[in-house]
Design an enzyme around this catalytic site. Structure first.
Site, PDB file in Angstrom:
ATOM      1  N   GLU A  49       0.833  -1.215   0.000  1.00 17.82           N
ATOM      2  CA  GLU A  49       0.000   0.000   0.000  1.00 17.82           C
ATOM      3  C   GLU A  49       0.867   1.265   0.000  1.00 17.82           C
ATOM      4  OE1 GLU A  49      -3.053   0.037  -0.548  1.00 17.82           O
ATOM      5  OE2 GLU A  49      -3.734  -1.966  -0.021  1.00 17.82           O
ATOM      6  N   ASN A  53       1.320   3.943  -3.093  1.00 17.82           N
ATOM      7  CA  ASN A  53       0.995   5.361  -2.942  1.00 17.82           C
ATOM      8  C   ASN A  53       2.109   6.267  -3.466  1.00 17.82           C
ATOM      9  OD1 ASN A  53      -1.524   4.946  -1.927  1.00 17.82           O
ATOM     10  ND2 ASN A  53      -1.004   5.399   0.203  1.00 17.82           N
ATOM     11  N   ARG A 107      -9.142   3.786  -7.663  1.00 17.21           N
ATOM     12  CA  ARG A 107      -8.648   3.760  -6.293  1.00 17.21           C
ATOM     13  C   ARG A 107      -9.825   3.797  -5.328  1.00 17.21           C
ATOM     14  NH1 ARG A 107      -4.448   2.504  -8.238  1.00 17.21           N
ATOM     15  NH2 ARG A 107      -4.622   1.150  -6.469  1.00 17.21           N
TER      16      ARG A 107
HETATM   17  N1  LIG Z   1       3.078   9.155  -0.726  1.00 16.54           N
HETATM   18  C1  LIG Z   1       2.058   9.998  -1.016  1.00 16.54           C
HETATM   19  N2  LIG Z   1       2.294  11.166  -1.654  1.00 16.54           N
HETATM   20  C2  LIG Z   1       1.288  12.025  -1.938  1.00 16.54           C
HETATM   21  N3  LIG Z   1      -0.012  11.782  -1.644  1.00 16.54           N
HETATM   22  C3  LIG Z   1      -0.329  10.634  -1.026  1.00 16.54           C
HETATM   23  C4  LIG Z   1       0.686   9.668  -0.677  1.00 16.54           C
HETATM   24  N4  LIG Z   1       0.068   8.627  -0.062  1.00 16.54           N
HETATM   25  C5  LIG Z   1      -1.241   8.924  -0.019  1.00 16.54           C
HETATM   26  N5  LIG Z   1      -1.501  10.114  -0.599  1.00 16.54           N
HETATM   27  C6  LIG Z   1      -2.828  10.786  -0.666  1.00 16.54           C
HETATM   28  O1  LIG Z   1      -3.676  10.190   0.295  1.00 16.54           O
HETATM   29  C7  LIG Z   1      -4.851   9.671  -0.332  1.00 16.54           C
HETATM   30  C8  LIG Z   1      -5.326   8.426   0.398  1.00 16.54           C
HETATM   31  O2  LIG Z   1      -4.389   7.357   0.242  1.00 16.54           O
HETATM   32  P1  LIG Z   1      -4.906   5.844   0.359  1.00 16.54           P
HETATM   33  O3  LIG Z   1      -3.783   4.935   0.062  1.00 16.54           O
HETATM   34  O4  LIG Z   1      -5.628   5.685   1.647  1.00 16.54           O
HETATM   35  O5  LIG Z   1      -6.008   5.755  -0.793  1.00 16.54           O
HETATM   36  P2  LIG Z   1      -5.781   5.731  -2.381  1.00 16.54           P
HETATM   37  O6  LIG Z   1      -4.346   5.484  -2.697  1.00 16.54           O
HETATM   38  O7  LIG Z   1      -6.381   6.964  -2.937  1.00 16.54           O
HETATM   39  O8  LIG Z   1      -6.646   4.474  -2.820  1.00 16.54           O
HETATM   40  P3  LIG Z   1      -6.232   2.913  -2.649  1.00 16.54           P
HETATM   41  O9  LIG Z   1      -4.999   2.875  -1.796  1.00 16.54           O
HETATM   42  O10 LIG Z   1      -7.403   2.295  -1.975  1.00 16.54           O
HETATM   43  O11 LIG Z   1      -6.010   2.413  -4.009  1.00 16.54           O
HETATM   44  C9  LIG Z   1      -4.471   9.466  -1.760  1.00 16.54           C
HETATM   45  O12 LIG Z   1      -5.586   9.490  -2.635  1.00 16.54           O
HETATM   46  C10 LIG Z   1      -3.512  10.645  -2.005  1.00 16.54           C
HETATM   47  O13 LIG Z   1      -4.231  11.826  -2.236  1.00 16.54           O
HETATM   48 MG   LIG Z   2      -3.296   3.945  -1.812  1.00 14.79          MG
END
Ligand SMILES: Nc1ncnc2c1ncn2[C@@H]1O[C@H](COP(=O)(O)OP(=O)(O)OP(=O)(O)O)[C@@H](O)[C@H]1O
Ligand SMILES: [Mg+2]
Lengths: 150, 116
Positions: A49, A53, A107
């Site tokens: 995960e 990200n 996502r």
């Molecule tokens: N390393 C990162 N750099 C920049 N933004 C991030 C990062 N990690 C997370 N985010 C932000 O936080 C939000 C939530 O992250 P999360 O992993 O919970 O959900 P997601 O990636 O959108 O969906 P999923 O992981 O379920 O595919 C992301 O949509 C993004 O906007």
């Molecule tokens: Mg994610």
């Protein structure tokens, strides 16, 4: 705080093929603690995960470097830091809310929820334009303490 | 991730095997969506019995296919889910989605391809 009994660092570009590599690297390093099947699966999922990200969000339109720094402690505590130098998160509390996503249709906004429920501790620190560090901790039950090299 | 597809008048079945992450989900999604459109199937069965790893990218894949089939007046069925995968799916509340042929109970069986 006690010194780790072992640690590793690995750095790789944000290509999606490296998601599997990151899981495999963490699993291989963890194997010296002889983790249970579920403990290993939990960490593999949480690492997947965090690394995804970095690839999907931090370096949305570019390729940048991702670093995993993993430390093992004698009591079974495992600390994994996953760092990117990408876009950063403007509101970390909001980003960590279940279902919050800036990622569109593919996502689900559950990555942080997965990290939270599959580890014992999750911390996120981020600066816009500088990048993000995700720190996860998990206790691996000590089952063969005498087999440990300290 | 390797996939195998079988289109019959009763619907399209897709067997997934390997690791389902963001990397593998991309081409998987394209192949499945193209096959759904091509076969004009109204039932899509996604068989997870060969999936050895899945993270939230798998949730996105299921939700997206659920919406696609719904928009076509069809139905998505999810089968062959191991305890491990179910744990991830439950974080998304997928056990409450009407995609299960039989209720998703934690079973101990992990291997074996479920065929009609
Ligand atoms: N390393 C990162 N750099 C920049 N933004 C991030 C990062 N990690 C997370 N985010 C932000 O936080 C939000 C939530 O992250 P999360 O992993 O919970 O959900 P997601 O990636 O959108 O969906 P999923 O992981 O379920 O595919 C992301 O949509 C993004 O906007
Ligand atoms: Mg994610």
């Amino acid at each position: 705080m006690k010194k780790p009994m072992n640690e590793m660092k690995v750095t790789f570009p944000s290509r999606s093929a490296n998601e599997g590599f990151a899981r495999a690297a963490v699993a291989a390093f963890l194997s010296q603690l002889d983790p249970a099947v579920d403990e290993l699966a939990d960490l593999r999922t949480a690492v997947s995960e965090a690394v995804t990200n970095c690839i999907v969000h931090a370096y949305r339109d570019e390729i940048g470097m991702i670093t995993i720094h993993m430390k093992l402690y004698a009591d079974g505590r495992t600390v994994i830091k996953i760092r990117d130098r990408g876009c950063g998160i403007d509101n970390v509390d909001k980003a960590m809310e279940p279902l919050f996503t800036t990622g569109g249709d593919d996502r689900s906004g559950l990555g942080f929820s997965v990290m939270e429920s599959f580890t014992d501790r999750l911390r996120v620190s981020s600066h816009i334009g500088k990048g993000t560090v995700v720190t996860m901790e998990k206790y691996i039950a000590v089952r063969h303490r005498q087999a440990r090299v300290v | 991730m390797v996939i195998r597809m079988d289109a019959t008048p009763s619907g399209l079945t897709v067997w997934l095997s390997g690791e389902l992450d963001h990397h593998s989900a991309r081409s998987l999604r394209e192949q499945v969506d193209a096959a759904v459109v091509r076969s004009s199937a109204t039932v899509l069965r996604l068989d997870f019995s060969g999936v050895t790893f899945m993270d939230s990218s798998g949730i996105g894949l299921i939700m997206g296919r659920y919406r696609l089939l719904q928009s076509r007046g069809g139905k998505l069925l999810v089968v062959g889910v191991s305890d491990r995968l179910l744990r991830v799916m439950k974080l998304a509340g997928l056990e409450r989605l009407p995609v299960w042929e039989t209720a998703p109970v934690d079973t101990k069986k992990k291997q074996g391809v479920t065929r009609k």
